[in-house]
Motif scaffolding. Structure first.
Motif, PDB file in Angstrom:
ATOM      1  N   HIS A 107       0.818  -1.210   0.000  1.00 38.76           N
ATOM      2  CA  HIS A 107       0.000   0.000   0.000  1.00 38.76           C
ATOM      3  C   HIS A 107       0.848   1.254   0.000  1.00 38.76           C
ATOM      4  O   HIS A 107       0.356   2.344  -0.241  1.00 38.76           O
ATOM      5  N   SER A 108       2.101   1.043   0.367  1.00 41.14           N
ATOM      6  CA  SER A 108       2.902   2.202   0.736  1.00 41.14           C
ATOM      7  C   SER A 108       3.298   3.039  -0.466  1.00 41.14           C
ATOM      8  O   SER A 108       3.982   2.580  -1.370  1.00 41.14           O
ATOM      9  N   GLU A 109       2.870   4.291  -0.445  1.00 43.10           N
ATOM     10  CA  GLU A 109       3.206   5.221  -1.522  1.00 43.10           C
ATOM     11  C   GLU A 109       4.706   5.373  -1.601  1.00 43.10           C
ATOM     12  O   GLU A 109       5.290   5.459  -2.668  1.00 43.10           O
ATOM     13  N   ARG A 110       5.291   5.410  -0.417  1.00 39.13           N
ATOM     14  CA  ARG A 110       6.705   5.675  -0.302  1.00 39.13           C
ATOM     15  C   ARG A 110       7.596   4.689  -1.063  1.00 39.13           C
ATOM     16  O   ARG A 110       8.652   5.044  -1.544  1.00 39.13           O
ATOM     17  N   TYR A 111       7.144   3.462  -1.148  1.00 41.70           N
ATOM     18  CA  TYR A 111       8.022   2.471  -1.754  1.00 41.70           C
ATOM     19  C   TYR A 111       7.641   2.113  -3.176  1.00 41.70           C
ATOM     20  O   TYR A 111       8.246   1.236  -3.773  1.00 41.70           O
ATOM     21  N   LYS A 112       6.614   2.792  -3.710  1.00 37.64           N
ATOM     22  CA  LYS A 112       6.176   2.435  -5.057  1.00 37.64           C
ATOM     23  C   LYS A 112       7.298   2.523  -6.066  1.00 37.64           C
ATOM     24  O   LYS A 112       7.356   1.754  -7.011  1.00 37.64           O
ATOM     25  N   ASP A 113       8.188   3.487  -5.873  1.00 38.37           N
ATOM     26  CA  ASP A 113       9.279   3.601  -6.837  1.00 38.37           C
ATOM     27  C   ASP A 113      10.619   3.185  -6.266  1.00 38.37           C
ATOM     28  O   ASP A 113      11.662   3.430  -6.850  1.00 38.37           O
ATOM     29  N   ASP A 114      10.568   2.545  -5.112  1.00 38.73           N
ATOM     30  CA  ASP A 114      11.817   2.147  -4.469  1.00 38.73           C
ATOM     31  C   ASP A 114      12.400   0.927  -5.182  1.00 38.73           C
ATOM     32  O   ASP A 114      11.735  -0.110  -5.308  1.00 38.73           O
ATOM     33  N   LEU A 115      13.624   1.072  -5.628  1.00 39.05           N
ATOM     34  CA  LEU A 115      14.244  -0.012  -6.387  1.00 39.05           C
ATOM     35  C   LEU A 115      14.430  -1.269  -5.545  1.00 39.05           C
ATOM     36  O   LEU A 115      14.245  -2.388  -6.028  1.00 39.05           O
ATOM     37  N   ARG A 116      14.767  -1.079  -4.273  1.00 41.74           N
ATOM     38  CA  ARG A 116      14.964  -2.250  -3.414  1.00 41.74           C
ATOM     39  C   ARG A 116      13.675  -3.033  -3.305  1.00 41.74           C
ATOM     40  O   ARG A 116      13.674  -4.271  -3.368  1.00 41.74           O
ATOM     41  N   TYR A 117      12.571  -2.278  -3.121  1.00 39.69           N
ATOM     42  CA  TYR A 117      11.276  -2.925  -2.978  1.00 39.69           C
ATOM     43  C   TYR A 117      10.911  -3.670  -4.257  1.00 39.69           C
ATOM     44  O   TYR A 117      10.449  -4.811  -4.233  1.00 39.69           O
ATOM     45  N   LEU A 118      11.164  -3.023  -5.370  1.00 39.36           N
ATOM     46  CA  LEU A 118      10.895  -3.670  -6.647  1.00 39.36           C
ATOM     47  C   LEU A 118      11.695  -4.955  -6.786  1.00 39.36           C
ATOM     48  O   LEU A 118      11.184  -5.996  -7.221  1.00 39.36           O
ATOM     49  N   LYS A 119      12.942  -4.891  -6.374  1.00 34.93           N
ATOM     50  CA  LYS A 119      13.799  -6.065  -6.510  1.00 34.93           C
ATOM     51  C   LYS A 119      13.287  -7.236  -5.688  1.00 34.93           C
ATOM     52  O   LYS A 119      13.381  -8.386  -6.111  1.00 34.93           O
ATOM     53  N   ILE A 120      12.758  -6.958  -4.529  1.00 32.15           N
ATOM     54  CA  ILE A 120      12.172  -8.038  -3.724  1.00 32.15           C
ATOM     55  C   ILE A 120      11.026  -8.690  -4.519  1.00 32.15           C
ATOM     56  O   ILE A 120      10.930  -9.907  -4.622  1.00 32.15           O
ATOM     57  N   TRP A 121      10.185  -7.840  -5.086  1.00 27.30           N
ATOM     58  CA  TRP A 121       9.083  -8.363  -5.906  1.00 27.30           C
ATOM     59  C   TRP A 121       9.622  -9.210  -7.056  1.00 27.30           C
ATOM     60  O   TRP A 121       9.117 -10.298  -7.348  1.00 27.30           O
ATOM     61  N   LEU A 122      10.627  -8.696  -7.728  1.00 28.65           N
ATOM     62  CA  LEU A 122      11.140  -9.396  -8.896  1.00 28.65           C
ATOM     63  C   LEU A 122      11.812 -10.709  -8.509  1.00 28.65           C
ATOM     64  O   LEU A 122      11.680 -11.714  -9.208  1.00 28.65           O
ATOM     65  N   GLU A 123      12.509 -10.685  -7.404  1.00 29.90           N
ATOM     66  CA  GLU A 123      13.121 -11.944  -6.957  1.00 29.90           C
ATOM     67  C   GLU A 123      12.051 -12.943  -6.563  1.00 29.90           C
ATOM     68  O   GLU A 123      12.157 -14.136  -6.824  1.00 29.90           O
ATOM     69  N   TYR A 124      11.014 -12.432  -5.939  1.00 31.51           N
ATOM     70  CA  TYR A 124       9.875 -13.284  -5.579  1.00 31.51           C
ATOM     71  C   TYR A 124       9.311 -13.922  -6.848  1.00 31.51           C
ATOM     72  O   TYR A 124       9.074 -15.127  -6.919  1.00 31.51           O
ATOM     73  N   ALA A 125       9.142 -13.075  -7.847  1.00 32.86           N
ATOM     74  CA  ALA A 125       8.575 -13.566  -9.102  1.00 32.86           C
ATOM     75  C   ALA A 125       9.408 -14.691  -9.683  1.00 32.86           C
ATOM     76  O   ALA A 125       8.887 -15.690 -10.179  1.00 32.86           O
ATOM     77  N   GLU A 126      10.720 -14.515  -9.613  1.00 32.09           N
ATOM     78  CA  GLU A 126      11.604 -15.529 -10.188  1.00 32.09           C
ATOM     79  C   GLU A 126      11.400 -16.898  -9.572  1.00 32.09           C
ATOM     80  O   GLU A 126      11.681 -17.917 -10.191  1.00 32.09           O
ATOM     81  N   HIS A 127      10.985 -16.924  -8.339  1.00 34.49           N
ATOM     82  CA  HIS A 127      10.840 -18.199  -7.653  1.00 34.49           C
ATOM     83  C   HIS A 127       9.470 -18.826  -7.835  1.00 34.49           C
ATOM     84  O   HIS A 127       9.243 -19.939  -7.372  1.00 34.49           O
ATOM     85  N   CYS A 128       8.563 -18.098  -8.455  1.00 33.30           N
ATOM     86  CA  CYS A 128       7.199 -18.627  -8.517  1.00 33.30           C
ATOM     87  C   CYS A 128       6.945 -19.407  -9.793  1.00 33.30           C
ATOM     88  O   CYS A 128       7.610 -19.206 -10.798  1.00 33.30           O
ATOM     89  N   ALA A 129       5.977 -20.247  -9.714  1.00 31.83           N
ATOM     90  CA  ALA A 129       5.629 -21.073 -10.866  1.00 31.83           C
ATOM     91  C   ALA A 129       5.205 -20.204 -12.044  1.00 31.83           C
ATOM     92  O   ALA A 129       5.581 -20.447 -13.174  1.00 31.83           O
ATOM     93  N   ASP A 130       4.424 -19.182 -11.787  1.00 34.04           N
ATOM     94  CA  ASP A 130       4.011 -18.295 -12.865  1.00 34.04           C
ATOM     95  C   ASP A 130       4.167 -16.846 -12.453  1.00 34.04           C
ATOM     96  O   ASP A 130       3.314 -16.299 -11.764  1.00 34.04           O
TER      97      ASP A 130
END
Lengths: 379, 209
Positions: A107-130
């Protein structure tokens, strides 16, 4: 006096004389140690216990953080888990912590453009089936849209799935939004174009794709050969086409984009056999169930929390069992520590139950957004 | 032995320190024999010492052995001639040394020579000893299981100019080959400094038993 002192020379004397200290983790965390019949190597034991206690400390830091960047203790914790478990794997709890972190701040506005936060999402994505569902979520929720990395990862993923047209669109979207760093995005796009051209010219695969699965068409095409062709957009079938009917390859430059011309994109998704399709179809079906059962689902969202809290309670009681009566004073402090960890850890990764972690990891792999309200990623 | 000074430290004399150390050794030996199950649990009785429940053997022969030991050690300590006391645990069947509890002693020779005394809080000494006793009890986390009948012996390393007392014999050091070693806490009366170490056999997977 000196003459009467005997020179004792043995490993123990040397050990005494050396300034080497044996760490005291074995004593501090003795409740966590199962005695082995054959004894233990104390150095290794101390190292393992220290590592465990480091992990505990990082989790405490998350709960106790009081500064203005609440994401930072999470990043440190994720980093620790990654380093402690180089292969990752189900028991590392990596997926669980990714998920908790992203869910905490989505929800956090503050982290919407935070690269670190994005990277967590992207790493998460890499581990998921889809991963696609995650990329879509990010798009819907305006997360990471100023970063080239988002578009590159997303496009690469679609390319891997054979949805080259989508990949192309994603790159263009990123470029039009001027995502940074610009050179990286352009570079990625260029390379993608080269690959695509190469693919359409020669039907030889650059990348090995394993797609010996029979093509599935839900009423789109008639003959097998045509199936192959219409279902291109993926390279392995391009290869099949080459094997069966070379004349189809003349259609290949267009065939690459054929997934668009057959109409509804999502329909084509279902009809294409893809890498690990049985697994993904299951996941997709599960997600679709949520779409259909929308009204009923809210009640069910309470359920996922329970396994985490239950585990924490279980670990508290296991601490109690091991406290010596005469050591109340010291142990009281340790016990209090563990008690303060457990209630607040409803927020954070439960450490002690490997089975729970494994289970949750597998569930998240299949359905990474299972704890999110359905309207957060659907449009 | 102890009299309070304004600084809440207690005066320690050579005699007093020797008494503290030999008493410590006695309780430590009992604790080891209990925790390592050299003698059955039932043969021990609980007493309060060092702020902890300590176990003392009721076995008469062990009792008298340890009490003789204690007075001999005390004597050596007062003369400043004791360097090491080692409690050795051996397999009853084979005589193989399985575990060694090694107490190294450093004596302030000035005190021995000149008869001066030192100062340290009794309480603090007690706390230090308490920490060691706790560690002895907790050492099951890493010590191999002694699942055969064992016997124990005590070795003392003294200065060479010490006459061997009647009830003692000269012995080989009874070392363990390639031991695992763990340093425990120590304590210091300011006259005698005692360091503790336990060494045990590296238990190999491919060994019998």
């Amino acid at each position: 006096m000196a003459e009467t002192k005997v020179e004792i020379s043995d490993p123990e004397t040397e050990f005494f004389a050396s300034k080497k200290e044996t760490g005291h983790e074995w004593e501090l965390f003795k409740e966590n140690v199962r005695p082995l019949k054959r004894g233990r190597n104390v150095r290794l034991l101390n190292h393992a216990l220290k590592s465990h206690s480091d992990h505990q400390k990082l989790i405490e830091d998350i709960d106790e953080y009081d500064g203005d960047d609440p994401l930072s203790p999470w990043i440190k914790c994720v980093q620790w888990v990654q380093e402690a478990f180089p292969p990752g794997g189900e028991c590392s709890g990596l997926l669980v912590i990714y998920e908790q972190c992203v869910r905490k701040f989505w929800h956090s506005e503050r982290y919407k453009d935070d690269l670190r936060y994005l990277k967590i999402w992207l790493e998460y994505a890499e581990h998921c089936a889809d991963a696609e569902v995650i990329y879509k979520f990010l798009e819907v929720n305006d997360i990471g849209k100023t970063h080239a990395l988002y578009y590159i990862d997303y496009a690469l993923h679609m390319e891997f799935k054979g949805k080259v047209k989508s990949a192309n669109e994603i790159f263009n979207l990123g470029i039009s939004r001027n995502a940074k760093p610009v050179e990286k995005l352009n570079d990625g796009y260029k390379k993608f174009m080269v690959r695509t051209m190469r693919r359409s010219k020669t039907v030889d695969d650059q990348e090995p794709k394993e797609n010996d699965l029979p093509s599935r068409s839900f009423g789109t095409i008639l003959s097998r050969g045509d199936n192959n062709n219409n279902n291109t957009g993926r390279q392995a079938l391009g290869q099949q086409a080459k094997k069966t009917k070379l004349n189809h390859s003349s259609k290949a430059p267009l065939a690459v984009y054929k997934d668009n011309t057959t109409g509804d994109q999502t329909e084509m998704d279902k009809s294409k056999p893809e890498f690990g399709s049985w697994l993904m179809l299951g996941g997709r079906a599960e997600r679709n169930k949520e779409n259909n059962a929308l009204p009923g689902k809210w009640a069910a969202f309470k359920v996922p929390q329970k396994p985490i809290v239950r585990t924490a309670a279980a670990s508290t009681s296991s601490f109690e069992v091991f406290i010596d009566e005469e050591e109340c004073t010291d142990e009281g402090v340790e016990k209090k520590k563990s008690e303060t960890i457990s209630p607040s850890s409803s927020n954070v990764l439960p450490l002690n139950d490997g089975r729970e972690i494994k289970k949750e990891t597998e569930l998240l792999r299949q359905n990474p957004l299972r704890h999110f309200p359905p309207n957060s990623y659907l449009r | 032995m102890a009299s309070k000074t304004a600084a809440a430290k207690d005066i320690i004399t050579l005699h007093g320190s020797a008494a503290i150390v030999s008493e410590f050794f006695c309780y430590a030996a009992n604790s080891i024999l209990y925790n390592r199950a050299v003698y059955p649990e039932e043969s021990f009785v609980k007493v309060k010492k060092y702020g902890l429940p300590m176990l003392l053997t009721q076995d008469e022969s062990v009792k008298s052995f340890l009490s003789n030991l204690s007075s001999q050690i005390s004597e050596w300590l007062e003369a400043g001639k004791l360097q090491r006391v080692v409690l050795v645990i051996m397999s009853k069947a084979t005589g193989e040394v399985l575990e060694r509890w090694n107490f190294r002693i450093e004596t302030d020779s000035q005190v021995v020579d000149k008869g001066v005394s030192r100062e340290k809080s009794d309480k603090e000494i007690m706390r230090e000893i308490q920490a060691i006793m706790r560690q002895v009890a907790s050492s099951i986390t890493y010590l191999p299981c002694l699942d055969e009948p064992c016997v124990f012996d005590v070795l003392a390393y003294t200065d060479t100019d010490v006459a061997v007392p009647f009830t003692w014999v000269e012995s080989d050091p009874k070392l363990i080959a390639n031991p695992q070693m763990v340093k425990l806490h120590g304590f210091d009366t300011k006259i005698h400094k005692v360091d503790t170490l336990v060494s045990y056999k590296n238990d190999e997977w491919d060994e019998e038993e």
